[in-house]
Write a protein that holds these residues in place. Structure first.
Motif, PDB file in Angstrom:
ATOM      1  N   LEU A 119       0.852  -1.183   0.000  1.00 26.70           N
ATOM      2  CA  LEU A 119       0.000   0.000   0.000  1.00 26.70           C
ATOM      3  C   LEU A 119       0.892   1.238   0.000  1.00 26.70           C
ATOM      4  N   TYR A 120       0.603   2.172  -0.885  1.00 26.08           N
ATOM      5  CA  TYR A 120       1.349   3.430  -0.944  1.00 26.08           C
ATOM      6  C   TYR A 120       0.444   4.549  -0.436  1.00 26.08           C
ATOM      7  N   ILE A 121       0.925   5.300   0.534  1.00 25.19           N
ATOM      8  CA  ILE A 121       0.154   6.383   1.147  1.00 25.19           C
ATOM      9  C   ILE A 121       0.936   7.677   0.960  1.00 25.19           C
ATOM     10  N   ILE A 122       0.303   8.639   0.300  1.00 25.58           N
ATOM     11  CA  ILE A 122       1.002   9.835  -0.146  1.00 25.58           C
ATOM     12  C   ILE A 122       0.347  11.082   0.435  1.00 25.58           C
ATOM     13  N   GLY A 123       1.151  11.878   1.134  1.00 28.84           N
ATOM     14  CA  GLY A 123       0.748  13.214   1.547  1.00 28.84           C
ATOM     15  C   GLY A 123      -0.491  13.255   2.420  1.00 28.84           C
ATOM     16  N   GLY A 124      -1.168  14.404   2.368  1.00 23.87           N
ATOM     17  CA  GLY A 124      -2.382  14.604   3.137  1.00 23.87           C
ATOM     18  C   GLY A 124      -2.264  15.759   4.110  1.00 23.87           C
ATOM     19  N   ASP A 125      -3.176  15.785   5.061  1.00 26.34           N
ATOM     20  CA  ASP A 125      -3.281  16.890   6.000  1.00 26.34           C
ATOM     21  C   ASP A 125      -3.667  16.339   7.367  1.00 26.34           C
ATOM     22  N   ARG A 126      -3.038  16.867   8.391  1.00 26.08           N
ATOM     23  CA  ARG A 126      -3.400  16.511   9.765  1.00 26.08           C
ATOM     24  C   ARG A 126      -3.328  17.769  10.620  1.00 26.08           C
ATOM     25  N   ASP A 164       4.975  13.280   3.348  1.00 26.41           N
ATOM     26  CA  ASP A 164       5.612  11.969   3.392  1.00 26.41           C
ATOM     27  C   ASP A 164       5.043  11.031   2.324  1.00 26.41           C
ATOM     28  N   PHE A 165       5.709   9.915   2.172  1.00 24.34           N
ATOM     29  CA  PHE A 165       5.348   8.923   1.156  1.00 24.34           C
ATOM     30  C   PHE A 165       5.627   7.555   1.785  1.00 24.34           C
ATOM     31  N   TYR A 166       4.580   6.917   2.320  1.00 23.11           N
ATOM     32  CA  TYR A 166       4.748   5.682   3.085  1.00 23.11           C
ATOM     33  C   TYR A 166       4.424   4.445   2.247  1.00 23.11           C
ATOM     34  N   ILE A 167       5.076   3.360   2.626  1.00 22.96           N
ATOM     35  CA  ILE A 167       4.748   2.037   2.093  1.00 22.96           C
ATOM     36  C   ILE A 167       4.317   1.161   3.264  1.00 22.96           C
ATOM     37  N   ILE A 187       5.778  -0.919   8.086  1.00 22.02           N
ATOM     38  CA  ILE A 187       5.600   0.383   7.452  1.00 22.02           C
ATOM     39  C   ILE A 187       6.968   1.002   7.215  1.00 22.02           C
ATOM     40  N   TYR A 188       7.178   1.484   6.001  1.00 19.54           N
ATOM     41  CA  TYR A 188       8.442   2.110   5.627  1.00 19.54           C
ATOM     42  C   TYR A 188       8.150   3.427   4.935  1.00 19.54           C
ATOM     43  N   GLU A 189       9.105   4.319   5.061  1.00 20.81           N
ATOM     44  CA  GLU A 189       8.965   5.575   4.334  1.00 20.81           C
ATOM     45  C   GLU A 189       9.810   5.519   3.080  1.00 20.81           C
ATOM     46  N   LEU A 190       9.169   5.791   1.953  1.00 27.11           N
ATOM     47  CA  LEU A 190       9.888   5.805   0.691  1.00 27.11           C
ATOM     48  C   LEU A 190      10.853   6.974   0.696  1.00 27.11           C
ATOM     49  N   PRO A 191      12.094   6.776   0.259  1.00 33.05           N
ATOM     50  CA  PRO A 191      13.050   7.890   0.227  1.00 33.05           C
ATOM     51  C   PRO A 191      12.748   8.841  -0.916  1.00 33.05           C
TER      52      PRO A 191
END
Length: 720
Positions: A461-468, A475-478, A486-490
């Motif tokens: 699963l790729y999770i990109i950006g957003g707002d909190r 960020d760009f998470y895998i 969970i890892y952060e894509l470089p």
């Protein structure tokens, strides 16, 4: 000998990852009591619990030695309990079997905050797992330009099962030995030492390249059969072997406004906060609900891509047992079962007094045109509460749906929480909380306004950006489903040189074939709606290359421009939806809400656009390839001193494959006539050399895994 199960696990690295023990092997320097061994312990509250270099040049490093040779899958950096000027803004990580010979595994940077960050390392290359005994961390830039580097804590995870690691080690050594032999084979063939080439190849049973290319070499270089070479290249084009080369070209974009209605002349009305999904196989785009400025909608439409018409499935889905009017919900399609799932909705401030706060959950059966309510309230079944602005994806093979993020709706508008990561088993109809925002916010923040996309093959699963909390997340998470990690894509796109990628209203699609993400950005800053913050920009991120590319941006902001050029490109917007046909490479955009600069009034839209992503086609490349082959044949005819035959070949066969409208090609074609009068060359030497150069030119069109090694043997020789 590995079991079949372990071989499959090894291929996908679908194994339980272990924390890897290590010791400090060596380092460049350290300051005072900030010893290298401090990175072994995670003590974020202690100022001195870190390694610090005694200078800030790029020669600084720390090398750690693993307790046992392992496959290193990820690295986690712990931090001080608050931001620190010595944190690493940029760094590299290397790994290898010896401290003197290592490969780059990661090139990234840390955010200057208190939250630990985990990065997935490169653990496979050329379809071979990379065993490591040593890991080297090289700081490049600290957040303070004149400050030394600090690392607070390092944790490594991977596989240390010696049966698996030893198999990877054997494969790694074998690969390196085979590549050395293939380099020799390439060197001998380039220099026409064919006896030596054939002897070495028969002795080792190694192929220098794919047999298809070896046959092409024989046709072109050995036999000079140019027609057979052309036929082989035509065959390669038909087999799609040029696709990787085509990917090296940057996309060209073409916006087209779609003017479509149903048989009655109707089409979806103005709206924002609606939802869309696409059935690529059937060529259908579904649209459900939204907010038209005065009320929520419950109409349900389908657009036929091939017929280019809208069809109204339902004026009000409630009448068929479906969901009530809603906006900021989410829908997703199961392409194999032909079902659409609907979850979530937003309730406005002025509607919350007597509202229903149950989180209802629906399924639409496309084949039978039937709605089914799967749940009256998913919260009572272990699922999320009533949420909006979340994201959903379906793993069609495993029949699992994933839901992440969104904010809960509460009678008190000031009371809410962010929803975590859930899975829903479609067959058993059971929910599972994978990550809670309350328990795991340090490592994985829930959010709204993000994108979530699924790579079903890799189960990522790729999770990109957003707002909190009104703070943009860049960020760009895998999320690795198999490893539950969970890892952060470089690839922190907020750190790119072009800050126009940092946007609040991004819409992202994913090409499962090319592993590319496409991001349409409309509103750069949701608070500060000024000219510089409202613009259209379209970006691509190539996952394999780790590279961002801006493909398009409109620099026009004023209302007069949009009024006079409405059919050339869509105006900047938010609350819109975009879906992607990855087969035909077309994006579809509908509706949303404009962001006005001169006035606070916002206009909802009902415009429908298609965006074609254009790259050269195989037939375009094939014409160029035929030109290169025929050019070589023409030169050889000239060497035969048959000027009449050469002239006819130039005027007919060569001319047929020239784009005479292309200035460069036309000039190159006209320049060939000089060969008719230049015959003073050593034919035997020139012919072999030119054919070899042509063959290697043709190799550029093929995938790397089919070709001879890129490196040259003589380039490995050092002169000291």
């Amino acid at each position: 000998m590995l079991s079949a199960k372990k071989r499959n696990q090894l291929l996908e690295l679908d194994l339980s990852l272990e924390k890897l023990s290590y010791e400090i092997h060596s380092y460049s320097s350290y300051t005072s009591a900030y010893y290298p061994r401090n990175i072994l312990e995670d003590k974020p509250l202690e100022q001195s619990s870190r390694w610090s270099s005694n200078c800030n040049n790029e020669m600084q490093y720390i090398i750690i030695k693993l307790e046992t040779m392992s496959i290193v899958h990820s690295i986690t950096f712990g931090k001080f309990y608050k931001e620190h000027i010595c944190n690493l803004k940029k760094f590299k990580v290397y790994g290898g079997l010896t401290p003197n010979k290592m490969d780059e595994l990661l090139n990234s940077g840390l955010r200057n905050d208190e939250f630990p960050e985990t990065f997935r390392l490169k653990y496979r290359a050329n379809n071979v797992l990379l065993p490591c005994q040593y890991i080297k961390i090289v700081p490049l830039v600290a957040y303070g330009p004149n400050f030394n580097f600090s690392i607070w804590y390092v944790e490594l995870k991977g596989i240390r099962d010696q049966e698996i690691v030893q198999k990877a080690y054997y494969d790694h050594i074998t690969y390196r030995e085979n590549e050395a032999i293939r380099l020799c084979l390439k060197h001998f063939r380039q220099r026409n030492y064919l006896d030596v080439f054939n002897l070495l190849q028969s002795k080792t049973n190694l192929l220098i390249e794919d047999p298809f290319l070896t046959e092409l070499y024989t046709q072109l270089v050995v036999n000079g059969d140019f027609q057979m070479a052309e036929d082989s290249m035509t065959d390669a084009a038909e087999k799609g072997l040029f696709e990787e080369y085509i990917r090296s070209f940057e996309y060209k974009l073409q916006w087209t406004k779609i003017e479509a209605t149903n048989a009655d002349g109707d089409s979806p009305c103005i709206r924002g906060g609606h939802q869309m999904c696409i059935d690529v196989e059937a060529g259908h785009i579904y649209l459900l609900g939204g907010w038209n400025g005065t009320k929520n909608l419950s109409d349900f439409w389908v657009y036929d891509v091939n017929a280019r018409i809208w069809n109204l499935i339902s004026c009000d889905t409630r009448e068929q047992g479906g969901p009530n009017p809603r906006s900021n919900h989410r829908i997703c399609l199961d392409p194999s079962a032909k079902r659409i799932y609907v979850l979530g909705r937003f309730i406005g401030r002025d509607m919350r007094a007597n509202a229903n706060y149950n989180s209802d959950f629906y399924q639409y059966d496309i084949i039978h045109n039937e709605w089914e309510q799967l749940s009256e309230n998913t919260l009572l079944e272990g699922g999320p509460g009533l949420i909006y602005d979340h994201q959903m994806c379906i793993d069609s093979d495993k029949q699992i749906m994933y839901v992440f993020g969104g904010r809960t709706v509460h009678p008190d508008v000031d009371q809410f929480y962010y929803s975590g990561l859930y899975s829903y088993d479609i067959m058993s109809k059971k929910w599972k909380l994978i990550r809670s925002d309350e328990k795991d916010p340090i490592y994985f923040k829930s959010r709204i306004g993000h994108s979530m996309l699924l790579d079903q093959t890799e189960r990522l699963l790729y999770i990109i950006g957003g707002d909190r909390d009104n703070k943009f997340l860049s960020d760009f998470y895998i999320y690795d489903i198999n490893a539950d990690s969970i890892y952060e894509l470089p690839a922190d796109y907020a750190a790119q040189d072009d800050q126009d990628l940092v946007v609040f209203t991004q819409r992202t699609t994913f090409d499962i074939d090319t592993k590319e993400f496409f991001i349409l950005a409309g509103l750069k800053d949701k608070k500060e709606k000024k000219a510089s913050s409202v613009k259209n920009a379209f970006w691509a991120y190539d996952l394999r290359m780790g590279k961002w590319t801006k493909l398009y941006q409109s620099e026009n902001f004023d209302q007069c421009y949009w009024a006079s050029n409405e059919t050339t490109e869509p105006r900047p917007r938010h609350a819109h939806q975009m879906v992607y046909d990855y087969v035909n490479k077309v994006q579809y955009l509908f509706g949303g809400r404009t962001v006005e600069i001169e006035t606070s009034r916002q206009q909802r839209l009902d415009d429908f656009w298609e965006l074609h992503l254009i790259r050269p086609k195989s037939e375009d490349l094939l014409r160029r390839i035929k030109f290169l082959i025929r050019k070589q044949k023409f030169r050889e005819i000239c060497f035969e001193s048959d000027s009449i035959k050469a002239l006819k070949y130039l005027q007919i066969q060569l001319s047929q494959v020239v784009d005479h409208s292309n200035k460069d090609e036309s000039l190159e074609f006209r320049g060939l006539s000089a060969s008719l009068f230049n015959k003073n060359k050593d034919e035997a030497h020139d012919t072999f050399q030119e054919r070899t150069e042509l063959f290697e030119k043709l190799l550029e069109f093929f995938p790397d895994e089919m070709k001879q090694p890129k490196e040259n043997l003589i380039d490995l020789i050092k002169i000291e």
